[in-house]
Design an enzyme around this catalytic site. Structure first.
Site, PDB file in Angstrom:
ATOM      1  N   LEU B   9       0.863  -1.184   0.000  1.00  0.00           N
ATOM      2  CA  LEU B   9       0.000   0.000   0.000  1.00  0.00           C
ATOM      3  C   LEU B   9       0.898   1.233   0.000  1.00  0.00           C
ATOM      4  O   LEU B   9       1.609   1.486   0.965  1.00  0.00           O
ATOM      5  CB  LEU B   9      -0.887   0.031   1.247  1.00  0.00           C
ATOM      6  CG  LEU B   9      -1.625  -1.264   1.617  1.00  0.00           C
ATOM      7  CD1 LEU B   9      -2.498  -1.039   2.853  1.00  0.00           C
ATOM      8  CD2 LEU B   9      -2.473  -1.741   0.443  1.00  0.00           C
ATOM      9  N   GLY B  10       0.835   2.000  -1.068  1.00  0.00           N
ATOM     10  CA  GLY B  10       1.710   3.172  -1.191  1.00  0.00           C
ATOM     11  C   GLY B  10       2.908   2.812  -2.037  1.00  0.00           C
ATOM     12  O   GLY B  10       3.672   1.902  -1.688  1.00  0.00           O
ATOM     13  N   GLY B  16       8.288   1.713  -3.749  1.00  0.00           N
ATOM     14  CA  GLY B  16       9.096   1.349  -4.920  1.00  0.00           C
ATOM     15  C   GLY B  16      10.332   0.567  -4.507  1.00  0.00           C
ATOM     16  O   GLY B  16      10.740  -0.389  -5.183  1.00  0.00           O
ATOM     17  N   LYS B 101       5.497   5.483  11.473  1.00  0.00           N
ATOM     18  CA  LYS B 101       5.691   5.821  12.900  1.00  0.00           C
ATOM     19  C   LYS B 101       4.609   6.748  13.418  1.00  0.00           C
ATOM     20  O   LYS B 101       4.181   6.639  14.564  1.00  0.00           O
ATOM     21  CB  LYS B 101       7.047   6.473  13.145  1.00  0.00           C
ATOM     22  CG  LYS B 101       7.406   7.565  12.159  1.00  0.00           C
ATOM     23  CD  LYS B 101       8.488   7.044  11.261  1.00  0.00           C
ATOM     24  CE  LYS B 101       8.799   7.930  10.092  1.00  0.00           C
ATOM     25  NZ  LYS B 101       9.584   7.232   9.083  1.00  0.00           N
ATOM     26  N   GLU B 186      11.435  18.074   3.358  1.00  0.00           N
ATOM     27  CA  GLU B 186      10.185  18.163   2.620  1.00  0.00           C
ATOM     28  C   GLU B 186       9.752  19.614   2.446  1.00  0.00           C
ATOM     29  O   GLU B 186      10.203  20.510   3.161  1.00  0.00           O
ATOM     30  CB  GLU B 186       9.100  17.378   3.360  1.00  0.00           C
ATOM     31  CG  GLU B 186       9.394  15.882   3.310  1.00  0.00           C
ATOM     32  CD  GLU B 186       8.288  15.054   3.933  1.00  0.00           C
ATOM     33  OE1 GLU B 186       7.112  15.331   3.653  1.00  0.00           O
ATOM     34  OE2 GLU B 186       8.618  14.133   4.697  1.00  0.00           O
ATOM     35  N   ASP B 197       8.602  14.014  14.188  1.00  0.00           N
ATOM     36  CA  ASP B 197       8.996  12.700  13.682  1.00  0.00           C
ATOM     37  C   ASP B 197       9.847  11.955  14.724  1.00  0.00           C
ATOM     38  O   ASP B 197       9.625  10.774  14.994  1.00  0.00           O
ATOM     39  CB  ASP B 197       9.783  12.877  12.373  1.00  0.00           C
ATOM     40  CG  ASP B 197      10.359  11.576  11.844  1.00  0.00           C
ATOM     41  OD1 ASP B 197       9.599  10.808  11.231  1.00  0.00           O
ATOM     42  OD2 ASP B 197      11.561  11.327  12.063  1.00  0.00           O
ATOM     43  N   LYS B 201       8.995   8.379  16.865  1.00  0.00           N
ATOM     44  CA  LYS B 201       9.947   7.270  16.953  1.00  0.00           C
ATOM     45  C   LYS B 201      10.312   6.956  18.409  1.00  0.00           C
ATOM     46  O   LYS B 201      10.415   5.797  18.798  1.00  0.00           O
ATOM     47  CB  LYS B 201      11.201   7.586  16.138  1.00  0.00           C
ATOM     48  CG  LYS B 201      10.926   7.588  14.632  1.00  0.00           C
ATOM     49  CD  LYS B 201      12.104   8.184  13.867  1.00  0.00           C
ATOM     50  CE  LYS B 201      11.860   8.125  12.360  1.00  0.00           C
ATOM     51  NZ  LYS B 201      12.829   8.978  11.611  1.00  0.00           N
TER      52      LYS B 201
END
Lengths: 425, 425
Positions: B9-10, B16, B101, B186, B197, B201
Site C-alpha cells: 500500500l503506497g 518502490g 511511525k 520536505e 517525527d 519514533k
C-alpha cells in the site's frame, strides 16, 4: 508460563554471570516473555559464584539424562571436553547455547549435524562480539541484503593494548605486562595477541554474513606482537590509527577474502575511535548500506546477556529451531577464497644513510607493480649510520607486495626488519 | 519452499524500494530462508516505479479479500486512510508490516488489539531507525536486560541540517532552504524540524525498551528552528556539538522521562560524530552496558530492507506471532512520567552592557536553585549597547530552570530572547 530448566557447563566468569543474571532478571523475563528460567544443574571444576551443593552435577550424564533440563549452556571454553559435552547434549535433544568461538568455528559441521538429527536448537550469539547481537541481526534482520563486507574490532584485549600503546606512546611488551597484571590479558596471551581469537570470530561472522562456510584455516592471520610504538606514532603523523581488524569481503566475482591483521585506518573512521575493550562491527549490505554495532565484546554480564537471550529465543522457537545459516549454505569447497587481495601498505624499516638506497628500493617495488604514494625519509641521527625509511603504497596486490618486501629485505643497505601494515580506507 | 504473496500500500520511494528489493533479492531469500516472496498487488495513487497494470488493485477490498495474499506492507504514511487499511488487513488475518511511525505511535493499542483478535502478525522495524534493526534487537536480544536508557539521533533531516550549520557556519533557514531544494527536507518540513517525527519514533522506542506504553503526548518536544549559528559556534568553543536527540530514561524509582530537544553533547561523544542523514541509537542495558547501532535511518532501500526483513521474520513466526512488547506491558496509566528531569543547561541571550546585570541574573538563578558552572560575557561591540551573555549551569531541575529563565526574560536589561539548550554528558 513456560517453565524451563537449564544446566550450565563451566562456572567461571561467564558461567557465574549467567547464574547471577538469571536470578536477577528471572521476574522480568517471566513478565516480558512468559518464560521462567531456572538453573537446575551446573558442572564445573571450580566455581566463580556460590552454587548450592544439590545443583552441582557429578558428570555430564547427570545433565543429559535429566529429562527436565531442556537447555544446556556451554561456557567451559576450549576444545575438549566442550565438544563431546555439546554433542552429547544435542544428541539428547537438548538445545545448546554456547560462547565457545574456538570450538564452534572448528567443529561447526559436526555440531550442526547433531542438532539437526535431534531437532535441538543450537545458538551462539555470545561467541562473537559478546553482548552485541550481531549474529541475530545477520540472521533475522538482513534477509533482504547481500552482505558485501563485514569487518571490525572483535578482540577487546588487543584493542585495549593498542589503545594504551597509542595514548601513552608505550611499547607492546610493556603494555601487555600491565594488561596481564590487571587481568585484561591472560597469562598465556597467545590466542588474543596472535589474532587467533579474532580469527575464530571472523570464521563465524563471515560464514553467516556470506552464507558460505568460511573455515578458520582459510583466514589469513597476523597478530599485534610485532607492532612498535614507532609504527603507531608515525601512523598518527600520517593521519592513521592502528587497529587489529577482522575483515571479510565478498568480491563482485563471488570470491571471499578473509583476513585478521593490524590495520591502519584513517583517524576519522568510526573504528579509530573505539577505545579500550569495546568491540565494533561494520557491515556493508546491498540494501541497508553501511551499518555499525558497538558495545562490550566480553565480560561476565555482557556475554551472559547474549547467552540468556539465546535461551529465551530458543524457547520461542522451540519445535522449529532457527539454525542460522545452516540450511542451503555453500560448503567450503564451493567457495573461492581470494588470497591475493588488493589494499594499500605502510612500510617501515631502517636503511643505511647513503645515496642510492631509496632509488634501489623504489626500483624493486616498481618491478613488482607496487606504486609508491608517499615517502618519509629522515636523515640518520648523529653517530648513527642508519635512518628510518617509511613508505606508503598505492593499492597493490598482496602477493606483489610480499615478493617486493622479500627482495628488499635482502638488500645490504636495509639494516632493519621490513615491517608492513595494511592500510584500509 | 513457502510461496508468500504480498501487497504493497503506497508506491512512493519506499514502496518502490520494496518492489525492487523483492525482485532483486528474491532468489537469495529463497536460498537462505526457503521463502518465495512475490508482490501480487499494489495500491497507490501514484507510482515511483513501473508496475504491470494487472498488479494494480482498484481498492483495499481487492487486497484484503484476496485469500492468496498473506502479508500487506503499508508505506503510504499519514493517519488516514493508512489506519483504516491496516485495521482491515489485520482483521482479515493478514500480517501487516509498516514504516508508519506517525500512525503506529498514535494508534498502537487499537492496531495491537486487531492483530491479536485475528492472530495476524504486526511488525514495524522500519518505523524507527530505517534499516537499523533496533526494534528486533530490543525484543529478541535484550531479554536479560532492564534498559535504563535509550537515546540517539533518529531524524536524518535535522541531523543533515545541523551538520551543515556546524560544518559551514550557516544559519538554520538558509540550510533548510538548500535541504529542501536537494530533496533532503520536505516542502512542509514541520514534522522533521519541530521534532515531531523524532517524537513518534521515541514513543515506539521507549515503549519497547521500557516495556511500558509511552504515549506521544507524554514526550516533551522541542525542534531545531530556534537554533542559531551562534549557539552552535559557541557550543563548539566550549567543547560541545548540538544534536537533536530523542532521549528516554528509566529512573531508579521506575519513573520514565522522555524528551526530544536540541542537545549539547561533548564533541568526543560517539553521537557527536554522526554526520548528515545517518541515525545512531544508544542503549544502556543492565547486563550489556552501553551499546550503539549506527546506520542509514531513511531512504528507499534501507527502509525497504527493514520491511522485507519483517516479512521474512513474520513467515518464520507465522502461527505464533511475536508481538514485540504487546503482552504484559504496563499501560500508560500505570507509568509515572517524570517531567521535572535533571540536566545541565547552556543559556545564551543578549544583555545591556552595564554594571550589575550579571549579578542580577546570577541572583535569579540562585533563588531558583540553579547553580552556574561557567560564564562567558563579551563586551559590547563599538556602537552597540548590548552584548552576548553565555552561561552553563550545573545540574538543575527543568522546572527550576524554566522558572528562572521566565523571570530573567522579563528583566529590562535582557534585550534578547533567552535561548536554552540542554547539555547531556
Amino acid at each position: 508460563m513456560k517453565d524451563i530448566k537449564i544446566a550450565i557447563l563451566g562456572m567461571g566468569t561467564v558461567g557465574g554471570g549467567i547464574y547471577q543474571l538469571i536470578e536477577q532478571e528471572q521476574k522480568n523475563i517471566e513478565h516480558k516473555d512468559g518464560i521462567r528460567l531456572t538453573v537446575k544443574k551446573t558442572l564445573a571444576l571450580s566455581y566463580a559464584v556460590d552454587v548450592p551443593e544439590e545443583k552441582k552435577a557429578k558428570d555430564i550424564d547427570e545433565i543429559v539424562n535429566d529429562p527436565e533440563i531442556s537447555i544446556v549452556a556451554e561456557v567451559m571454553g576450549g576444545q575438549h571436553p566442550a565438544k563431546e559435552f555439546i554433542l552429547k547434549a544435542l544428541e539428547a535433544g537438548k538445545t545448546v547455547v554456547s560462547a565457545n568461538k574456538d570450538m564452534i568455528s572448528q567443529n561447526w559441521p559436526d555440531l550442526e549435524a547433531a542438532a539437526k538429527r535431534s531437532g535441538a536448537g543450537f545458538y551462539f550469539e555470545a561467541a562473537v562480539g559478546g553482548g552485541i547481537p550481531i549474529l541475530r541481526a545477520l540472521n533475522d534482520s538482513m534477509q533482504a541484503n547481500s552482505i558485501r563486507e563485514v569487518y571490525g574490532i572483535v578482540n577487546g584485549t588487543t584493542n585495549y593494548i593498542l589503545t594504551k600503546m597509542d595514548d601513552e606512546g608505550r611499547d607492546f611488551s610493556d603494555v601487555l605486562k600491565e594488561a596481564q597484571a590487571l587481568g585484561y590479558a591472560e597469562a598465556n596471551p597467545e590466542s588474543d595477541v596472535e589474532g587467533y581469537d579474532a580469527r575464530y570470530k571472523l570464521s563465524i561472522l563471515a560464514s553467516m554474513a556470506f552464507h558460505a562456510r568460511v573455515p578458520v584455516d582459510k583466514i589469513y592471520c597476523e597478530g599485534i606482537t610485532k607492532l612498535t610504538k614507532a609504527d603507531i606514532a608515525i601512523g598518527r603523523e600520517l593521519g592513521y590509527v592502528v587497529k587489529l581488524l577482522a575483515i571479510g569481503k565478498k568480491d563482485a566475482d563471488g570470491s571471499i577474502e578473509v583476513r585478521v591483521h593490524p590495520t591502519m585506518i584513517p583517524k576519522e573512521h568510526a573504528l579509530a575511535n573505539i577505545k579500550g575493550s569495546f568491540n565494533a562491527i561494520f557491515i556493508d549490505g546491498s540494501a541497508v548500506g553501511e551499518m555499525m554495532w558497538y558495545g562490550k565484546g566480553a565480560g561476565d554480564f555482557p556475554t551472559a546477556s547474549a547467552l540468556v537471550s539465546d535461551m529465551v529465543y530458543a524457547v520461542h522457537n522451540a519445535g522449529h529451531p532457527r539454525y542460522a545459516t545452516f540450511d542451503n549454505r555453500y560448503e567450503a569447497d564451493q567457495v573461492k577464497f581470494n588470497n591475493d587481495w588488493i589494499t594499500e601498505y605502510f612500510i617501515r624499516t631502517d636503511v643505511q644513510d647513503k645515496p642510492g638506497v631509496l632509488a634501489k628500493i623504489a626500483g624493486i617495488f616498481g618491478k613488482h607493480d607496487v606504486s609508491i604514494e608517499s615517502v618519509i625519509q629522515k636523515g640518520a641521527k648523529p653517530g648513527e649510520e642508519s635512518a628510518p625509511l617509511i613508505l606508503v603504497t598505492h593499492k597493490a596486490h598482496e602477493q606483489d607486495l610480499r615478493d617486493a618486501v622479500k627482495e628488499i629485505q635482502e638488500l645490504e643497505a636495509v639494516v632493519g626488519t621490513v615491517n608492513c601494515i595494511r592500510v584500509e580506507k
